[in-house]
Every structure is written in C-alpha cells, then in structure tokens.
Motif scaffolding. Sequence first.
Motif, PDB file in Angstrom:
ATOM      1  N   TYR A 159     -13.695  53.345  25.951  1.00  0.00           N
ATOM      2  CA  TYR A 159     -13.461  53.447  24.537  1.00  0.00           C
ATOM      3  C   TYR A 159     -13.528  54.859  24.260  1.00  0.00           C
ATOM      4  O   TYR A 159     -12.615  55.517  23.596  1.00  0.00           O
ATOM      5  CB  TYR A 159     -14.447  52.661  23.972  1.00  0.00           C
ATOM      6  N   ASP A 160     -14.546  55.603  24.582  1.00  0.00           N
ATOM      7  CA  ASP A 160     -14.747  57.083  24.472  1.00  0.00           C
ATOM      8  C   ASP A 160     -13.731  57.904  24.771  1.00  0.00           C
ATOM      9  O   ASP A 160     -13.001  58.688  23.985  1.00  0.00           O
ATOM     10  CB  ASP A 160     -15.997  57.739  24.957  1.00  0.00           C
ATOM     11  N   ASP A 207      -4.041  51.114  27.220  1.00  0.00           N
ATOM     12  CA  ASP A 207      -4.914  50.050  26.668  1.00  0.00           C
ATOM     13  C   ASP A 207      -5.192  48.798  27.756  1.00  0.00           C
ATOM     14  O   ASP A 207      -6.337  48.279  27.910  1.00  0.00           O
ATOM     15  CB  ASP A 207      -4.234  49.438  25.528  1.00  0.00           C
ATOM     16  N   SER A 208      -4.301  48.778  28.543  1.00  0.00           N
ATOM     17  CA  SER A 208      -4.139  47.715  29.505  1.00  0.00           C
ATOM     18  C   SER A 208      -5.221  48.088  30.734  1.00  0.00           C
ATOM     19  O   SER A 208      -6.324  47.329  31.072  1.00  0.00           O
ATOM     20  CB  SER A 208      -3.091  47.499  30.513  1.00  0.00           C
ATOM     21  N   PHE A 209      -5.470  49.299  30.963  1.00  0.00           N
ATOM     22  CA  PHE A 209      -6.597  49.960  31.815  1.00  0.00           C
ATOM     23  C   PHE A 209      -7.843  49.707  31.293  1.00  0.00           C
ATOM     24  O   PHE A 209      -8.669  49.268  31.772  1.00  0.00           O
ATOM     25  CB  PHE A 209      -6.367  51.357  31.882  1.00  0.00           C
ATOM     26  N   LYS A 210      -7.979  49.789  29.712  1.00  0.00           N
ATOM     27  CA  LYS A 210      -9.323  49.862  29.075  1.00  0.00           C
ATOM     28  C   LYS A 210      -9.531  48.172  29.258  1.00  0.00           C
ATOM     29  O   LYS A 210     -10.848  47.905  29.588  1.00  0.00           O
ATOM     30  CB  LYS A 210      -8.921  50.115  27.711  1.00  0.00           C
ATOM     31  N   THR A 211      -8.755  47.396  29.051  1.00  0.00           N
ATOM     32  CA  THR A 211      -8.880  45.918  28.951  1.00  0.00           C
ATOM     33  C   THR A 211      -9.294  45.462  30.228  1.00  0.00           C
ATOM     34  O   THR A 211     -10.488  44.692  30.254  1.00  0.00           O
ATOM     35  CB  THR A 211      -7.770  45.187  28.354  1.00  0.00           C
ATOM     36  N   ASN A 212      -8.666  45.818  31.238  1.00  0.00           N
ATOM     37  CA  ASN A 212      -9.057  45.320  32.687  1.00  0.00           C
ATOM     38  C   ASN A 212     -10.417  45.907  32.990  1.00  0.00           C
ATOM     39  O   ASN A 212     -11.275  45.282  33.670  1.00  0.00           O
ATOM     40  CB  ASN A 212      -7.877  45.726  33.548  1.00  0.00           C
ATOM     41  N   THR A 213     -10.587  47.135  32.738  1.00  0.00           N
ATOM     42  CA  THR A 213     -12.098  47.730  33.117  1.00  0.00           C
ATOM     43  C   THR A 213     -12.916  47.224  32.309  1.00  0.00           C
ATOM     44  O   THR A 213     -14.119  46.741  33.114  1.00  0.00           O
ATOM     45  CB  THR A 213     -11.957  49.330  32.874  1.00  0.00           C
ATOM     46  N   ASN A 260     -22.466  47.847  29.683  1.00  0.00           N
ATOM     47  CA  ASN A 260     -21.882  48.357  28.355  1.00  0.00           C
ATOM     48  C   ASN A 260     -21.763  49.758  28.209  1.00  0.00           C
ATOM     49  O   ASN A 260     -20.706  50.080  27.289  1.00  0.00           O
ATOM     50  CB  ASN A 260     -23.112  47.843  27.021  1.00  0.00           C
ATOM     51  N   GLN A 261     -22.708  50.663  28.635  1.00  0.00           N
ATOM     52  CA  GLN A 261     -22.541  51.874  28.732  1.00  0.00           C
ATOM     53  C   GLN A 261     -20.978  52.395  29.400  1.00  0.00           C
ATOM     54  O   GLN A 261     -20.593  53.341  29.314  1.00  0.00           O
ATOM     55  CB  GLN A 261     -23.849  52.736  29.190  1.00  0.00           C
ATOM     56  N   GLN A 262     -20.961  51.736  30.460  1.00  0.00           N
ATOM     57  CA  GLN A 262     -19.630  51.987  31.167  1.00  0.00           C
ATOM     58  C   GLN A 262     -18.739  51.432  30.715  1.00  0.00           C
ATOM     59  O   GLN A 262     -17.464  52.567  30.507  1.00  0.00           O
ATOM     60  CB  GLN A 262     -19.826  51.183  32.828  1.00  0.00           C
ATOM     61  N   TYR A 280     -19.782  60.391  25.403  1.00  0.00           N
ATOM     62  CA  TYR A 280     -20.888  59.202  25.293  1.00  0.00           C
ATOM     63  C   TYR A 280     -22.130  59.627  25.894  1.00  0.00           C
ATOM     64  O   TYR A 280     -23.071  59.350  25.280  1.00  0.00           O
ATOM     65  CB  TYR A 280     -20.422  57.851  25.907  1.00  0.00           C
ATOM     66  N   ALA A 281     -22.176  60.074  27.056  1.00  0.00           N
ATOM     67  CA  ALA A 281     -23.268  60.603  27.767  1.00  0.00           C
ATOM     68  C   ALA A 281     -24.181  61.616  27.332  1.00  0.00           C
ATOM     69  O   ALA A 281     -25.338  61.792  27.228  1.00  0.00           O
ATOM     70  CB  ALA A 281     -23.142  60.908  29.304  1.00  0.00           C
TER      71      ALA A 281
END
Length: 426
Positions: free
Chosen positions: A154-155, A391-397, A147-149, A25-26
């Motif tokens: 996602y990336d 997926d849980s990690f993604k959601t919580n982050t 949002n970038q974080q 992304y960066a």
Amino acid sequence: MHRKFVIVLIPIQLWCMAVIGACAYAQAPNSDTLKVNIKQVEEQFLKNNLTLIAQKYNIDNASAQIITARLFPNPDFNFQNGILNDTHDAYKNQSVGISQLFTTAGKRNKNIQLAKIGVEQAKDQFFDLIRTLKFTLRTDFYTIYYNQQSAKVYDQEIGSLSKTLTAFKEQYAKGNIAQKEVLRIQSQLYSLQAEYNGLVTDIDTTQSELKMLIKASPNSYIVPVVDADLNSKESVTSIPYGKLLDSAYVNRYDLKNARATVDYNNMNLQLQKATAVPDVNLSLGYDKYGSFNNNYVGGGIEFNLPFFNRNQGGIKQARIAIDQSKVQLENQQNQIAMDLATSYKGALRLEKLYNSFDPAFKGDFTHLIQEVYKNYQLRNISLLEFIDFYDSFKTNTIQLNSIQLSKITSLEQLNYVTGTPFFNQQ
C-alpha cells in the motif's frame, strides 16, 4: 510537447516513489524499534507477563493451604481465681484446666490430600493460562508480520499515486491532460488511503496487545523477524491425527484440571463421611479448694453423640459434586475431540489452498509488473492500464499474505488445541 513531457515524467516519478514508498513504512517515526523473532518474543512473555506473574501467586497461596492442613489444633487453657466466698481466703481458691481436641477418622490427612490436589489444580490453571496467552502471542506476532508486508505494498502504491496526482494536477491546470484522468487517479488514491488506514489501525491494535503480553514500552514498534520459508516447511500431515488427539488428552492442562476436580470431589466425599465421626476432646484439670476435697485433680473426655446430625447433607452434596465433575470431564474430552477435528480439517484445507499456488507466482507477477512498467514507458499502454495492473498486483500480493497468515494461524490453532508445540517452531 507538454504531453510528451508528462508521459516521460510520470514513469520516472512512479519509479522513484516505488523505491521510496517501499521504505517509508519501515521508517515510520518510532524511536524504539524492536526486531525480534518468535523465540525472543516467547522468552520476554514468560519473563515479563504480569498476568502470568499474578496467576503464579495462586500456586503459592494453594501451597500455603497444605501448611495449614498439617497443623494440629491448639490446646485450650483456662485459669480461674476465686473472688468471693464464705471463707477469708477466697482469693486463694484457684483452678487450672487444659484440654486438647483430637480429630478422628483421618480428617487431618484427608484435608492435607485436598490441599495437595488444590496445588495441582492451581498449577494446571497456571499452565493452561500460558497455553492460552501463548496462542494469542504467536498469532499476534505472525499477524503483525504479514500485515506489515501488506502495508508496504500500500505504501508503495500510495506514494507513487500521490506524486502522480500532483504532477497531473499541474498539467491539467496547463490544459495538457483531461480532468477525467486526474479524477481517476484521485479516486484510486483515496480508496487506497482508506484501505491503508484500516490496515495500519489493525496493526497498531495488534501491536498494543503483543506489547502488553511481553511488557514492552508503549512507544516501541515491533518488527517481527520470520523465516521466509516457514510456510513451505510445515505440513499438517507430518503429524498423524491419532498422535494429535492423544497429545491433547495427555497435555491439555484444562483437561488435567478437570480430572483433578474429580479427584478433589472424591477426596471431599471421604472427608464428609469422616466428619460424621465425632472428634474427641480430652481435658485435665486442677482445683485447689473448690471441689469436694482440696487439691483436686481430674481428667475428662468430651464428644458429641451423632444421633441426629451425621452430616447427611454434606455427604449428599459431595456425591452430587462427584457426578457433576465426571460429566464435566466427559464434556471437556468431547469438546477437545471436536475442536481438534474442526481445526485439523481447516488446516488441511488451507494447506491445500496454499499448495495450489505456484511457488514462482509472486516472482513471476513481480516480473510482469516490471514489464508493464517498461511498456508504459514506451507508451504501449495507457496510465489507467498501468494503474489497473498495479492494483491487481497489490490485490494478489495481499491475498497471498492473507493465505500465508491463515495457514500459519491454522497450525498455531492445532498447537493450541493439542497443548503441544508441534508446528511453526523456528
């Protein structure tokens, strides 16, 4: 043998893509990347924003009204030359006159005072525009950062699942794995891509607004630089509520403008009363042959008699405007108090929610994911369990990023309502 190969290959691919994905992304194809902190963004905003530059011309325009108000009326001059009469020297029959209007009852000074109040109103409107646009600027800046974080998370997961899906399709074609595993990964990937696309669209929209505010190049890509400990440094309760309210009453330029409007209408009432007093026109004339004797010189005075029109309607309108502006001023004060109370309560709730999270939560959860990955390598958990954990990690982050953004935005709202930069000053 093939299944064992898949079990060993997939973790390696997941790990590699996690590293590559985190950087993808960066490294988006934007040739002009702007890494800026909030102070640098504000400097560019005050220097380059075209809306501010256009609004500032209103101050110059109002200042020009003072010059106009200070000017005295021009004298009137008239000259007549005879064309036809009973004498042979008609062309020598000449008359000259000059007159000057003098305003009475201090009309000139009152117009000057009105023009000066108009300048103050223009300045108040200019600084209130700065307050409004700066609030948008700062919230856009922090929105882009968080949002970038989230986009990086996602990336990372999309990159991992894309490679995994490719490998699984190859193994499914060889009959080594069931189709349901391929479909499960494919479904998860499509869901993530849809969420990611929405997030990137939001980032692009906010980027566009921020770039307009600082007049950045359309092809540039802004990467906000934020102090990682910013949230932990700020507390709503560090500033007493009474101080916040007093600051709002003193520093809000829209409220200053409302007070100036009352002053303007009071001065306008004085001007309307003065208008009822007739102005005086003094004149001086010379007539060579046209009067009862030759070389006649005379003076005169002219003014209207205020028998009928004493500007009754203008005076009444001015009084109504005073009452109206006082009501509007009171309403503005009440609105400020209401907005501050609402914003303060919301900021307290968000701070309480943020403080309820264990500071070590993010690090612990990241460590947990690493342990889950190791267990997956050892085949202690299945691929689907690994995806669920990830997926849980993604959601919580993402939720944590959202809470951090909401907390910062709530403090920016307090800055906006009070008209004073109390919080988030890096």
